[in-house]
Design a protein around this motif. Structure first.
Motif, PDB file in Angstrom:
ATOM      1  N   ASP A   1       4.396   1.928   1.720  1.00  0.00           N
ATOM      2  CA  ASP A   1       5.203   3.024   1.214  1.00  0.00           C
ATOM      3  C   ASP A   1       4.751   4.278   1.972  1.00  0.00           C
ATOM      4  N   ALA A   2       5.543   4.662   2.979  1.00  0.00           N
ATOM      5  CA  ALA A   2       5.249   5.859   3.781  1.00  0.00           C
ATOM      6  C   ALA A   2       6.202   6.993   3.440  1.00  0.00           C
ATOM      7  N   ILE A   3       6.765   6.935   2.245  1.00  0.00           N
ATOM      8  CA  ILE A   3       7.790   7.892   1.834  1.00  0.00           C
ATOM      9  C   ILE A   3       7.300   9.327   1.950  1.00  0.00           C
ATOM     10  N   SER A   4       6.047   9.582   1.555  1.00  0.00           N
ATOM     11  CA  SER A   4       5.539  10.949   1.537  1.00  0.00           C
ATOM     12  C   SER A   4       4.594  11.262   2.689  1.00  0.00           C
TER      13      SER A   4
ATOM     14  N   VAL B   1       8.359   1.801   4.808  1.00  0.00           N
ATOM     15  CA  VAL B   1       9.444   2.375   4.026  1.00  0.00           C
ATOM     16  C   VAL B   1       9.402   3.901   4.135  1.00  0.00           C
ATOM     17  N   GLY B   2      10.521   4.496   4.517  1.00  0.00           N
ATOM     18  CA  GLY B   2      10.613   5.950   4.651  1.00  0.00           C
ATOM     19  C   GLY B   2      11.851   6.482   3.965  1.00  0.00           C
ATOM     20  N   THR B   3      11.909   7.806   3.857  1.00  0.00           N
ATOM     21  CA  THR B   3      13.065   8.445   3.249  1.00  0.00           C
ATOM     22  C   THR B   3      13.373   9.743   3.975  1.00  0.00           C
ATOM     23  N   ALA B   4      14.585  10.256   3.758  1.00  0.00           N
ATOM     24  CA  ALA B   4      15.056  11.416   4.504  1.00  0.00           C
ATOM     25  C   ALA B   4      14.423  12.721   4.052  1.00  0.00           C
ATOM     26  N   ASN B   5      14.144  12.844   2.736  1.00  0.00           N
ATOM     27  CA  ASN B   5      14.034  14.168   2.136  1.00  0.00           C
ATOM     28  C   ASN B   5      12.613  14.648   1.856  1.00  0.00           C
ATOM     29  N   LYS B   6      11.642  14.153   2.599  1.00  0.00           N
ATOM     30  CA  LYS B   6      10.280  14.654   2.436  1.00  0.00           C
ATOM     31  C   LYS B   6       9.811  15.226   3.780  1.00  0.00           C
ATOM     32  N   CYS B   7       8.836  14.598   4.421  1.00  0.00           N
ATOM     33  CA  CYS B   7       8.274  15.182   5.647  1.00  0.00           C
ATOM     34  C   CYS B   7       9.219  15.108   6.840  1.00  0.00           C
ATOM     35  N   LEU B   8      10.297  14.330   6.740  1.00  0.00           N
ATOM     36  CA  LEU B   8      11.305  14.324   7.806  1.00  0.00           C
ATOM     37  C   LEU B   8      12.263  15.504   7.663  1.00  0.00           C
ATOM     38  N   GLU B   9      12.211  16.179   6.512  1.00  0.00           N
ATOM     39  CA  GLU B   9      12.956  17.425   6.283  1.00  0.00           C
ATOM     40  C   GLU B   9      14.469  17.235   6.330  1.00  0.00           C
ATOM     41  N   GLY B  10      14.916  16.082   5.799  1.00  0.00           N
ATOM     42  CA  GLY B  10      16.339  15.850   5.609  1.00  0.00           C
ATOM     43  C   GLY B  10      16.713  16.072   4.153  1.00  0.00           C
ATOM     44  N   LEU B  11      17.886  15.561   3.752  1.00  0.00           N
ATOM     45  CA  LEU B  11      18.388  15.730   2.393  1.00  0.00           C
ATOM     46  C   LEU B  11      18.408  14.387   1.668  1.00  0.00           C
ATOM     47  N   PRO B  12      18.317  14.385   0.343  1.00  0.00           N
ATOM     48  CA  PRO B  12      18.242  13.124  -0.403  1.00  0.00           C
ATOM     49  C   PRO B  12      19.499  12.282  -0.256  1.00  0.00           C
ATOM     50  N   GLY B  13      19.307  10.954  -0.260  1.00  0.00           N
ATOM     51  CA  GLY B  13      20.458  10.058  -0.272  1.00  0.00           C
ATOM     52  C   GLY B  13      20.424   8.955   0.758  1.00  0.00           C
ATOM     53  N   VAL B  14      19.476   8.994   1.699  1.00  0.00           N
ATOM     54  CA  VAL B  14      19.322   7.919   2.686  1.00  0.00           C
ATOM     55  C   VAL B  14      17.838   7.581   2.796  1.00  0.00           C
ATOM     56  N   SER B  15      17.535   6.302   2.766  1.00  0.00           N
ATOM     57  CA  SER B  15      16.180   5.819   2.990  1.00  0.00           C
ATOM     58  C   SER B  15      16.258   4.629   3.934  1.00  0.00           C
ATOM     59  N   PHE B  16      15.107   4.109   4.343  1.00  0.00           N
ATOM     60  CA  PHE B  16      15.150   3.044   5.352  1.00  0.00           C
ATOM     61  C   PHE B  16      13.887   2.207   5.325  1.00  0.00           C
ATOM     62  N   VAL B  17      14.016   1.008   5.885  1.00  0.00           N
ATOM     63  CA  VAL B  17      12.884   0.099   6.078  1.00  0.00           C
ATOM     64  C   VAL B  17      12.804  -0.193   7.564  1.00  0.00           C
ATOM     65  N   THR B  18      11.628   0.018   8.142  1.00  0.00           N
ATOM     66  CA  THR B  18      11.411  -0.230   9.570  1.00  0.00           C
ATOM     67  C   THR B  18      10.459  -1.408   9.721  1.00  0.00           C
TER      68      THR B  18
ATOM     69  N   LEU C   1       0.834  -1.199   0.000  1.00  0.00           N
ATOM     70  CA  LEU C   1       0.000   0.000   0.000  1.00  0.00           C
ATOM     71  C   LEU C   1       0.870   1.250   0.000  1.00  0.00           C
ATOM     72  N   VAL C   2       0.457   2.266  -0.779  1.00  0.00           N
ATOM     73  CA  VAL C   2       1.038   3.596  -0.683  1.00  0.00           C
ATOM     74  C   VAL C   2       0.162   4.409   0.262  1.00  0.00           C
ATOM     75  N   HIS C   3       0.756   4.953   1.336  1.00  0.00           N
ATOM     76  CA  HIS C   3      -0.032   5.725   2.294  1.00  0.00           C
ATOM     77  C   HIS C   3      -0.460   7.057   1.683  1.00  0.00           C
ATOM     78  N   HIS C   4       0.501   7.863   1.257  1.00  0.00           N
ATOM     79  CA  HIS C   4       0.184   9.152   0.627  1.00  0.00           C
ATOM     80  C   HIS C   4       0.551   9.058  -0.839  1.00  0.00           C
TER      81      HIS C   4
END
Length: 375
Positions: free
Chosen positions: A175-178, A196-213, A145-148
């Protein structure tokens, strides 16, 4: 506590695209961290801290952990969706937009057995239909599922779907990326098995790191699942980071340092407060565009708090609108070909109310200038 109304630097483009975002100066400064070897104790300590903080932002506890990947959110998506389904399993992909389609493309390219449920780009997911699909097909072991769904700006019903998937004893991969960091999301309450998340959207980081929790139990169970990829083998990264206390491959340490600063700010502000900050900005955008007669793609009650999808005003193209706004210092985002004539205005990141007002004023100038040129 981070300021709920960040100042907007005058010498920087205002990014109204759904990631990457304008970040806090402290996050940007963290990119200038010293050069270091990724096999040294300092790097191992950084990875441990970031993994723990990423887990907390997703609502995890001591039963959960995060696995870091060097790459955009799609890297973490591919690591998860190519790694979690066993040879005798099958995944149900819920698709109501471009990013639902991306999940399908990932499992398809890896030859993973799957079922694809398409609901249409502007239509909500039918939870009852998902319930029936799981009841009718016991071979389905996972649901994606894509959340957003930012291609339309829709927030999908995560909790309702999570409850259905859990009731049927299947695993939910999200997919909680956004959404992670600004929308309500909790690994336990929402019955999320893979987030699944990423640094550079709502977490307000910079592109280049993502993660699976995920829970450690779920990650440990991947030992019996044969890998489908080398670099993005989720179990391989987990074992290396968690048991060997070392990255499997070379990580982006400077970007990870910036992510830690962003996570510290996210945890200090809190998901609820950040969501309220984003909602206030989104409402400011929507009210301003409504006053200008702009048409919206989705009804108000179906929109996420960080992206607004609207139709390009009559008499101009998206390219004309985009280029005019960029010349004024504001970057908006197109949609995919399926929604030609629609563009996105995001309010993720370090944006101030004044920045939104500036965008609306620039919008007026661009529309007026294009109108005058065509008169």
């Amino acid at each position: 506590m981070p300021s709920p109304a960040p100042a907007q630097p005058s010498d920087r483009l205002v990014l109204l695209n759904p990631g990457p975002v304008n970040v806090h100066d402290d996050v940007r400064a963290a990119m200038a961290s010293p050069d270091q070897c990724h096999r040294e104790p300092e790097a191992a300590a950084l990875i441990r801290r970031v993994r723990e903080k990423a887990t907390r932002i997703a609502g995890g506890d001591e039963r959960h952990t995060s696995v870091l990947l060097a790459g955009s959110g799609t890297a973490a998506l591919e690591a998860a969706f190519s790694s979690i389904v066993p040879a005798d399993g099958r995944i149900l992909i819920l698709d109501n937009g471009n990013y639902g389609e991306r999940l399908w493309r990932i499992v398809d390219v890896h030859g993973i057995p799957h079922v694809r449920m398409e609901f249409g780009w502007c239509d909500p997911i039918d939870v009852a239909a998902v319930d029936k699909a799981l009841a009718d097909d016991p071979s389905i072991t996972h649901v994606g599922l894509v959340h957003h769904e930012t291609s339309t700006g829709r927030l999908n019903p995560l909790r309702e779907i999570g409850e259905v998937v859990a009731r049927h004893g299947r695993q939910l991969a999200v997919d909680a990326i956004s959404s992670l960091g600004s929308e309500e999301l909790d690994l336990v309450a929402d019955h999320i098995d893979w987030c699944v998340g990423t640094a550079n959207k709502c977490l307000e980081g910079l592109p280049g790191v993502s993660f699976v929790t995920a829970s450690r139990a779920r990650l440990d169970a991947l030992e019996s699942v044969a890998p489908n990829t080398f670099y993005l083998d989720l179990y391989g990264h987990y074992i290396s980071q968690d048991r060997k206390n070392a990255p499997l491959f070379t990580p982006a340490l400077q970007v990870m340092t910036a992510l830690e600063e962003a996570l510290d700010r996210s945890l200090a502000e809190g998901v609820k407060v950040r969501g309220e900050r984003y909602t206030a900005l989104a409402e400011r955008i929507r009210a301003g565009l409504a006053e200008r007669g702009v048409r919206f793609l989705l009804p108000a009650d179906q929109r996420a708090n960080s992206v607004t999808n609207v139709y390009v005003p009559d008499g101009m193209t998206y390219e004309q609108l985009h280029d005019g706004l960029k010349a004024e210092g504001y970057v908006v985002y197109s949609t995919q070909e399926q929604l030609a004539g629609v563009f996105r205005v995001a309010n993720m990141g370090q944006l101030s109310p004044a920045a939104i007002d500036g965008f609306l004023a620039a919008f007026d100038r661009v529309v007026a200038e294009l109108g005058d040129a065509q008169a």
